[in-house]
Design a protein around this motif. Structure first.
Motif, mmCIF file in Angstrom:
data_model
loop_
_atom_site.group_PDB
_atom_site.id
_atom_site.type_symbol
_atom_site.label_atom_id
_atom_site.label_comp_id
_atom_site.label_asym_id
_atom_site.label_seq_id
_atom_site.Cartn_x
_atom_site.Cartn_y
_atom_site.Cartn_z
ATOM 1 N N GLU A 115 0.829 -1.202 0.000
ATOM 2 C CA GLU A 115 0.000 0.000 0.000
ATOM 3 C C GLU A 115 0.866 1.256 0.000
ATOM 4 O O GLU A 115 0.590 2.203 -0.728
ATOM 5 C CB GLU A 115 -0.941 0.005 1.200
ATOM 6 N N ILE A 116 1.915 1.233 0.812
ATOM 7 C CA ILE A 116 2.836 2.372 0.855
ATOM 8 C C ILE A 116 3.506 2.545 -0.501
ATOM 9 O O ILE A 116 3.653 3.660 -1.006
ATOM 10 C CB ILE A 116 3.892 2.187 1.959
ATOM 11 N N LEU A 146 6.523 10.517 2.284
ATOM 12 C CA LEU A 146 5.732 10.160 3.471
ATOM 13 C C LEU A 146 5.673 11.308 4.478
ATOM 14 O O LEU A 146 4.659 11.496 5.149
ATOM 15 C CB LEU A 146 6.298 8.895 4.119
ATOM 16 N N VAL A 147 6.749 12.076 4.561
ATOM 17 C CA VAL A 147 6.751 13.262 5.435
ATOM 18 C C VAL A 147 5.831 14.330 4.848
ATOM 19 O O VAL A 147 5.018 14.926 5.558
ATOM 20 C CB VAL A 147 8.184 13.818 5.620
ATOM 21 N N ASP A 148 5.952 14.557 3.545
ATOM 22 C CA ASP A 148 5.158 15.605 2.885
ATOM 23 C C ASP A 148 3.655 15.367 2.999
ATOM 24 O O ASP A 148 2.890 16.311 3.157
ATOM 25 C CB ASP A 148 5.543 15.714 1.405
ATOM 26 N N ILE A 177 4.400 5.665 -5.285
ATOM 27 C CA ILE A 177 4.512 5.632 -6.752
ATOM 28 C C ILE A 177 3.476 6.552 -7.390
ATOM 29 O O ILE A 177 3.806 7.308 -8.311
ATOM 30 C CB ILE A 177 4.384 4.184 -7.286
ATOM 31 N N SER A 178 2.244 6.517 -6.910
ATOM 32 C CA SER A 178 1.224 7.393 -7.508
ATOM 33 C C SER A 178 1.540 8.864 -7.242
ATOM 34 O O SER A 178 1.325 9.712 -8.111
ATOM 35 C CB SER A 178 -0.171 7.033 -7.006
ATOM 36 N N TYR A 179 2.070 9.171 -6.062
ATOM 37 C CA TYR A 179 2.478 10.549 -5.756
ATOM 38 C C TYR A 179 3.588 10.994 -6.705
ATOM 39 O O TYR A 179 3.569 12.101 -7.237
ATOM 40 C CB TYR A 179 2.940 10.631 -4.299
ATOM 41 N N LYS A 180 4.552 10.108 -6.935
ATOM 42 C CA LYS A 180 5.679 10.437 -7.811
ATOM 43 C C LYS A 180 5.254 10.499 -9.279
ATOM 44 O O LYS A 180 5.821 11.256 -10.063
ATOM 45 C CB LYS A 180 6.816 9.425 -7.635
ATOM 46 N N GLN A 181 4.256 9.723 -9.678
ATOM 47 C CA GLN A 181 3.775 9.775 -11.057
ATOM 48 C C GLN A 181 3.177 11.133 -11.383
ATOM 49 O O GLN A 181 3.247 11.589 -12.517
ATOM 50 C CB GLN A 181 2.748 8.670 -11.313
ATOM 51 N N SER A 182 2.637 11.786 -10.396
ATOM 52 C CA SER A 182 2.075 13.121 -10.621
ATOM 53 C C SER A 182 3.173 14.146 -10.920
ATOM 54 O O SER A 182 2.890 15.231 -11.400
ATOM 55 C CB SER A 182 1.256 13.568 -9.410
ATOM 56 N N GLN A 183 4.428 13.777 -10.641
ATOM 57 C CA GLN A 183 5.552 14.674 -10.906
ATOM 58 C C GLN A 183 6.190 14.413 -12.273
ATOM 59 O O GLN A 183 7.194 15.031 -12.610
ATOM 60 C CB GLN A 183 6.597 14.530 -9.802
ATOM 61 N N ASN A 184 5.626 13.476 -13.040
ATOM 62 C CA ASN A 184 6.069 13.192 -14.401
ATOM 63 C C ASN A 184 7.563 12.837 -14.458
ATOM 64 O O ASN A 184 8.324 13.412 -15.220
ATOM 65 C CB ASN A 184 5.766 14.388 -15.317
ATOM 66 N N LEU A 185 7.964 11.878 -13.636
ATOM 67 C CA LEU A 185 9.354 11.450 -13.588
ATOM 68 C C LEU A 185 9.652 10.416 -14.669
ATOM 69 O O LEU A 185 8.750 9.829 -15.256
ATOM 70 C CB LEU A 185 9.669 10.859 -12.211
#
Length: 159
Positions: free
Chosen positions: A19-20, A112-114, A25-33
């Motif tokens: 789950e983590i 996770l902090v953000d 991964i979904s959070y980072k996908q929003s940054q278009n990496l």
């Protein structure tokens, strides 16, 4: 000095590693990496799985455990058997790759902090691994002179 406990802010302790992983991964996908960046994240999560024997609570990881994980990658992780030189020697991850993993760990925990799942990043104060200077292999001067001489002798023969 009082030790700060890295506890979950929003009581998400019951989240599994999968789950983590999907949250980060979904959070980072929003940054278009880059897709290669996601490959590194996936490898880091795989190493978390292996090293912590699937009993990892991401929220309770301390700096000491984070340092031990980095040390494991450097010294104990079996990356591949040395097939190229036929020595059969077990080789681990190079310091450059460990530094790449460390950057990914820092980034994962910063997410996770953000999003306020944890209070502090256990990888934040861990420094990158020092790389040893690799000696560059060069051609000896005698061999270069032989090559030059052979070229000129070949020109003399054909012309």
């Amino acid at each position: 000095m009082k030790r700060i406990r890295n506890t979950s802010i929003n009581n998400f302790e019951n989240k599994s590693l999968n789950e983590i992983r999907s949250i980060v991964i979904s959070y980072k996908q929003s940054q278009n990496l880059s897709p290669k960046t996601f490959d590194v994240y996936k490898r880091v999560f795989k190493e978390f799985d292996i090293y912590f024997d699937k009993n990892l609570n991401l929220y309770d990881l301390k700096m000491r455990e984070a340092s031990q994980f980095i040390e494991y990658l450097l010294k104990d992780k079996v990356y591949y058997l040395d097939r190229f030189h036929n020595t059969g020697r077990v080789r681990g991850i190079k310091p450059t790759t460990v530094n790449t993993y460390l950057k990914a760990c820092k980034s994962i925990y910063q997410v996770l902090v953000d999003i306020e799942y944890i209070e502090s990043n256990p990888f934040k104060k861990i420094k990158t691994v020092k790389r040893q200077e690799e000696k560059i292999k060069t051609i000896p001067e005698d061999d270069i002179n032989k090559l030059i001489d052979s070229r000129f002798s070949w020109i003399d023969q054909c012309c």
